[in-house]
Design a protein around this motif. Structure first.
Motif, PDB file in Angstrom:
ATOM      1  N   LEU A   1     -10.309  16.782   2.026  1.00 49.50           N
ATOM      2  CA  LEU A   1      -9.398  15.496   1.914  1.00 49.50           C
ATOM      3  C   LEU A   1      -8.018  15.898   1.550  1.00 49.50           C
ATOM      4  CD1 LEU A   1     -11.879  15.820  -1.435  1.00 49.50           C
ATOM      5  CD2 LEU A   1     -11.652  14.460   0.658  1.00 49.50           C
TER       6      LEU A   1
ATOM      7  N   ASP B   1     -11.933  14.657  -8.630  1.00 50.69           N
ATOM      8  CA  ASP B   1     -11.018  13.423  -8.425  1.00 50.69           C
ATOM      9  C   ASP B   1     -10.879  13.652  -6.567  1.00 50.69           C
ATOM     10  OD1 ASP B   1      -9.113  13.489 -10.335  1.00 50.69           O
ATOM     11  OD2 ASP B   1      -8.183  15.323 -10.051  1.00 50.69           O
TER      12      ASP B   1
ATOM     13  N   ARG C   1      -9.540  10.557   6.867  1.00 57.26           N
ATOM     14  CA  ARG C   1      -9.116  10.042   7.174  1.00 57.26           C
ATOM     15  C   ARG C   1      -9.464   9.988   8.748  1.00 57.26           C
ATOM     16  NH1 ARG C   1      -3.493   9.363   4.236  1.00 57.26           N
ATOM     17  NH2 ARG C   1      -3.902   8.872   2.387  1.00 57.26           N
TER      18      ARG C   1
ATOM     19  N   ASP D   1       0.874  -1.570  -0.487  1.00 53.75           N
ATOM     20  CA  ASP D   1       0.089   0.012  -0.424  1.00 53.75           C
ATOM     21  C   ASP D   1       0.537   1.446   0.101  1.00 53.75           C
ATOM     22  OD1 ASP D   1      -2.023   1.290   0.434  1.00 53.75           O
ATOM     23  OD2 ASP D   1      -2.461   1.611   2.787  1.00 53.75           O
ATOM     24  N   LEU D   2      -0.067   2.090  -0.649  1.00 54.15           N
ATOM     25  CA  LEU D   2       1.293   3.421  -1.004  1.00 54.15           C
ATOM     26  C   LEU D   2       1.739   4.117   0.503  1.00 54.15           C
ATOM     27  CD1 LEU D   2      -0.290   6.257  -2.918  1.00 54.15           C
ATOM     28  CD2 LEU D   2      -2.309   4.454  -1.755  1.00 54.15           C
ATOM     29  N   ARG D   3       0.186   4.394   1.572  1.00 48.28           N
ATOM     30  CA  ARG D   3       0.083   4.564   2.854  1.00 48.28           C
ATOM     31  C   ARG D   3       1.269   3.934   3.633  1.00 48.28           C
ATOM     32  NH1 ARG D   3      -5.964   5.765   4.390  1.00 48.28           N
ATOM     33  NH2 ARG D   3      -6.765   6.460   2.207  1.00 48.28           N
TER      34      ARG D   3
ATOM     35  N   ARG E   1     -11.498   1.585   0.991  1.00 46.08           N
ATOM     36  CA  ARG E   1     -10.255   1.060   2.047  1.00 46.08           C
ATOM     37  C   ARG E   1     -11.352   0.336   3.205  1.00 46.08           C
ATOM     38  NH1 ARG E   1      -5.221   2.286   1.784  1.00 46.08           N
ATOM     39  NH2 ARG E   1      -4.171   3.648   0.053  1.00 46.08           N
TER      40      ARG E   1
ATOM     41  N   PRO F   1      -5.040  19.101   1.724  1.00 53.61           N
ATOM     42  CA  PRO F   1      -4.105  20.212   1.992  1.00 53.61           C
ATOM     43  C   PRO F   1      -3.983  21.171   0.467  1.00 53.61           C
ATOM     44  CG  PRO F   1      -2.439  18.633   1.615  1.00 53.61           C
ATOM     45  CD  PRO F   1      -3.703  17.679   1.503  1.00 53.61           C
ATOM     46  N   VAL F   2      -4.274  20.530  -1.186  1.00 53.80           N
ATOM     47  CA  VAL F   2      -4.866  20.937  -2.340  1.00 53.80           C
ATOM     48  C   VAL F   2      -6.004  21.075  -2.288  1.00 53.80           C
ATOM     49  CG1 VAL F   2      -3.644  20.576  -4.258  1.00 53.80           C
ATOM     50  CG2 VAL F   2      -2.135  20.171  -2.782  1.00 53.80           C
TER      51      VAL F   2
ATOM     52  N   ASN G   1     -11.918   6.032  -2.792  1.00 55.22           N
ATOM     53  CA  ASN G   1     -10.562   5.445  -1.964  1.00 55.22           C
ATOM     54  C   ASN G   1     -10.298   4.701  -1.113  1.00 55.22           C
ATOM     55  OD1 ASN G   1      -7.331   5.729  -1.319  1.00 55.22           O
ATOM     56  ND2 ASN G   1      -7.582   4.113  -2.914  1.00 55.22           N
TER      57      ASN G   1
ATOM     58  N   GLY H   1       0.691   0.045  -4.648  1.00 60.99           N
ATOM     59  CA  GLY H   1      -0.876  -0.313  -4.390  1.00 60.99           C
ATOM     60  C   GLY H   1      -2.256   0.498  -3.982  1.00 60.99           C
ATOM     61  N   LEU H   2      -2.633   1.306  -3.772  1.00 61.93           N
ATOM     62  CA  LEU H   2      -3.650   1.692  -3.815  1.00 61.93           C
ATOM     63  C   LEU H   2      -4.774   1.363  -3.468  1.00 61.93           C
ATOM     64  CD1 LEU H   2      -4.083   4.286  -7.338  1.00 61.93           C
ATOM     65  CD2 LEU H   2      -1.538   4.075  -5.782  1.00 61.93           C
TER      66      LEU H   2
ATOM     67  N   ALA I   1      -5.243  10.823  -8.844  1.00 64.22           N
ATOM     68  CA  ALA I   1      -5.886  11.277  -8.186  1.00 64.22           C
ATOM     69  C   ALA I   1      -5.485  11.052  -6.590  1.00 64.22           C
ATOM     70  CB  ALA I   1      -6.944  11.703  -8.330  1.00 64.22           C
ATOM     71  N   VAL I   2      -5.647   9.656  -6.549  1.00 63.85           N
ATOM     72  CA  VAL I   2      -5.208   9.138  -4.656  1.00 63.85           C
ATOM     73  C   VAL I   2      -4.056   9.172  -4.421  1.00 63.85           C
ATOM     74  CG1 VAL I   2      -5.223   6.652  -3.817  1.00 63.85           C
ATOM     75  CG2 VAL I   2      -6.972   7.803  -4.880  1.00 63.85           C
TER      76      VAL I   2
ATOM     77  N   ASN J   1      -2.796  12.385  -3.563  1.00 67.07           N
ATOM     78  CA  ASN J   1      -3.680  13.208  -2.401  1.00 67.07           C
ATOM     79  C   ASN J   1      -2.212  12.429  -1.614  1.00 67.07           C
ATOM     80  OD1 ASN J   1      -5.325  12.168   0.124  1.00 67.07           O
ATOM     81  ND2 ASN J   1      -5.871  13.950  -0.859  1.00 67.07           N
ATOM     82  N   GLU J   2      -2.272  11.672  -1.779  1.00 70.17           N
ATOM     83  CA  GLU J   2      -1.056  10.955  -0.491  1.00 70.17           C
ATOM     84  C   GLU J   2       0.072  12.414  -0.667  1.00 70.17           C
ATOM     85  OE1 GLU J   2      -1.239   9.004   1.372  1.00 70.17           O
ATOM     86  OE2 GLU J   2       0.061   8.566   2.528  1.00 70.17           O
TER      87      GLU J   2
ATOM     88  N   ASP K   1       0.290  14.960  -1.846  1.00 70.90           N
ATOM     89  CA  ASP K   1       0.244  15.928  -1.254  1.00 70.90           C
ATOM     90  C   ASP K   1       0.562  16.535   0.038  1.00 70.90           C
ATOM     91  OD1 ASP K   1      -0.283  17.781  -3.745  1.00 70.90           O
ATOM     92  OD2 ASP K   1      -1.977  17.396  -4.148  1.00 70.90           O
ATOM     93  N   ARG K   2      -0.272  15.527   0.156  1.00 70.70           N
ATOM     94  CA  ARG K   2      -0.239  15.195   2.209  1.00 70.70           C
ATOM     95  C   ARG K   2       1.153  15.119   3.065  1.00 70.70           C
ATOM     96  NH1 ARG K   2      -5.073  13.011   4.951  1.00 70.70           N
ATOM     97  NH2 ARG K   2      -6.772  12.557   2.914  1.00 70.70           N
TER      98      ARG K   2
ATOM     99  N   ALA L   1       3.172  18.474   2.589  1.00 75.84           N
ATOM    100  CA  ALA L   1       2.173  20.113   3.759  1.00 75.84           C
ATOM    101  C   ALA L   1       2.773  19.113   4.963  1.00 75.84           C
ATOM    102  CB  ALA L   1       0.660  19.463   3.689  1.00 75.84           C
TER     103      ALA L   1
ATOM    104  N   ALA M   1     -13.135  10.720  -6.680  1.00 77.95           N
ATOM    105  CA  ALA M   1     -11.552   9.704  -6.273  1.00 77.95           C
ATOM    106  C   ALA M   1     -11.383   8.893  -5.037  1.00 77.95           C
ATOM    107  CB  ALA M   1     -11.119   9.449  -7.392  1.00 77.95           C
ATOM    108  N   VAL M   2     -10.854  10.746  -4.221  1.00 74.35           N
ATOM    109  CA  VAL M   2     -10.004  10.381  -2.353  1.00 74.35           C
ATOM    110  C   VAL M   2     -11.157   9.798  -2.262  1.00 74.35           C
ATOM    111  CG1 VAL M   2      -8.987  11.378  -1.032  1.00 74.35           C
ATOM    112  CG2 VAL M   2      -8.476  11.605  -3.225  1.00 74.35           C
TER     113      VAL M   2
END
Lengths: 211, 211
Positions: free
Chosen positions: B185, B194, B147, A145-147, B205, B187-188, B201, A184-185, A197-198, A201-202, A204-205, A208, B197-198
């Motif tokens: 969702l 999109d 989250r 998982d990407l997280r 999960r 910071p951006v 996801n 994986g997403l 997009a996912v 989002n990761e 960008d987080r 930040a 999509a987030v």
């Protein structure tokens, strides 16, 4: 600068597709058009720190590669038709073929065809050479998982994304040999543009959090 | 069943927009078309457990609402033009106006216009009535992160998403009064599709974790 490589196995490398039927006449180039939007645009702006490669693997002129640079792109509109028009115009510039036949333009194999958009004859090996030293990831269902991927979000991350057919075996093997890590997403297999997009989002987080 | 409500402040409630220029002639209906794809489709399939409302707030016939049901939808293609054709055909069915003028069709205000697609005259209050008891969320920049929203992912979650203009103040006030919780969702500020999509996801999960 983050980079995305969208691999279109059958996507038209010529501009002969019909704007009124891109899926049927462009080898599902529509998937790649939507990926350009997802990778490069956010609300009311262009991400300046992004480069997107579209690997066009279909048709008689394949493989060819379009490269979009956020830092130089102008007037990139979000709707699929506008991006399709841009791509079609870029691909019909036959002089690119001629320039490449002469050994390429100054500054590498990519010939500028629009502000922020370059075109080259070649596919994966050309792209890998253009990327230089970078952290490569390839999206892969069922991969870690990407997280949980603690290194993800570095300034030179490159993400390889398959089209509706996914990444083919030969591409996977080449990417593995180049050191790409599969990530994986989540539990559901989503469209390529949603995957981007996912991913953003990761990233960008993490940007930040680092401040 | 998860539901998404996309609020198009200026999106054309009539079918008089041009397919070759949806952004310019459809009040940025293109944003909503892309949201239909993001909310309803995954790789090679339609999400059967989803309903999408498009609130069309622009033009002389506004407000009108299109409702897409994943359980009944057929042949929903991912490209923007195909979804645009579907929406245009649905909106030009004038008999809907007539049916509504007679007090609506049997089974509620939504008149079937295509398999899995219904059309009604009315906007937010009509949608809120159709939703019935549900957990409402509205996307809002700077709101608590999804989250961290422990309750998110329930079977009757509804997500309100703004278009390129965001959610207007009046809509926000109505949603707050209806008990909607604002969620963020990341910071951006991203495009509506999109954001969907987030959202999916995160919900996917949580579904996978619950098994």
């Amino acid at each position: 600068m983050r980079r995305f490589v969208i691999v279109g196995q059958k996507a038209s490398a010529s501009g002969e597709f019909l704007l009124d039927d891109v899926p049927g006449t462009g080898g599902r180039l529509d998937v790649l058009l939507r990926c350009v939007r997802a990778a490069m645009l956010y609300s009311h702006g262009i991400r300046r720190d992004v480069v997107v490669y579209l690997l066009l693997g279909g048709g008689p002129k394949a493989p060819r590669t379009l490269r979009f640079e956020g830092a130089a792109a102008t007037f990139l509109r979000p709707d699929e038709r506008s991006i399709g028009i841009l791509v079609k115009k870029a691909l019909v510039l036959e002089r690119v073929h001629h320039a490449a036949a002469r050994g390429g333009a100054v500054g590498g194999p990519f010939v500028p065809v629009r502000p922020g958009v370059g075109l080259a004859n070649g596919g994966l090996s050309l792209i890998l050479a253009d990327l230089g030293g970078a952290h490569l990831y390839m999206l892969d269902e069922g991969a870690p998982d990407l997280r949980s991927e603690t290194a993800l979000g570095g300034a030179d991350d490159v993400f390889f994304v398959g089209d509706h057919l996914g990444l083919d075996e030969a591409t996977r093997a080449s990417l593995s040999a180049a050191g790409a890590r599969p990530i994986g997403l989540g539990p559901v297999s989503v469209h390529a543009e949603d995957a981007i997009a996912v991913l953003w989002n990761e990233v960008d987080r993490r940007d930040a959090t680092r401040g």
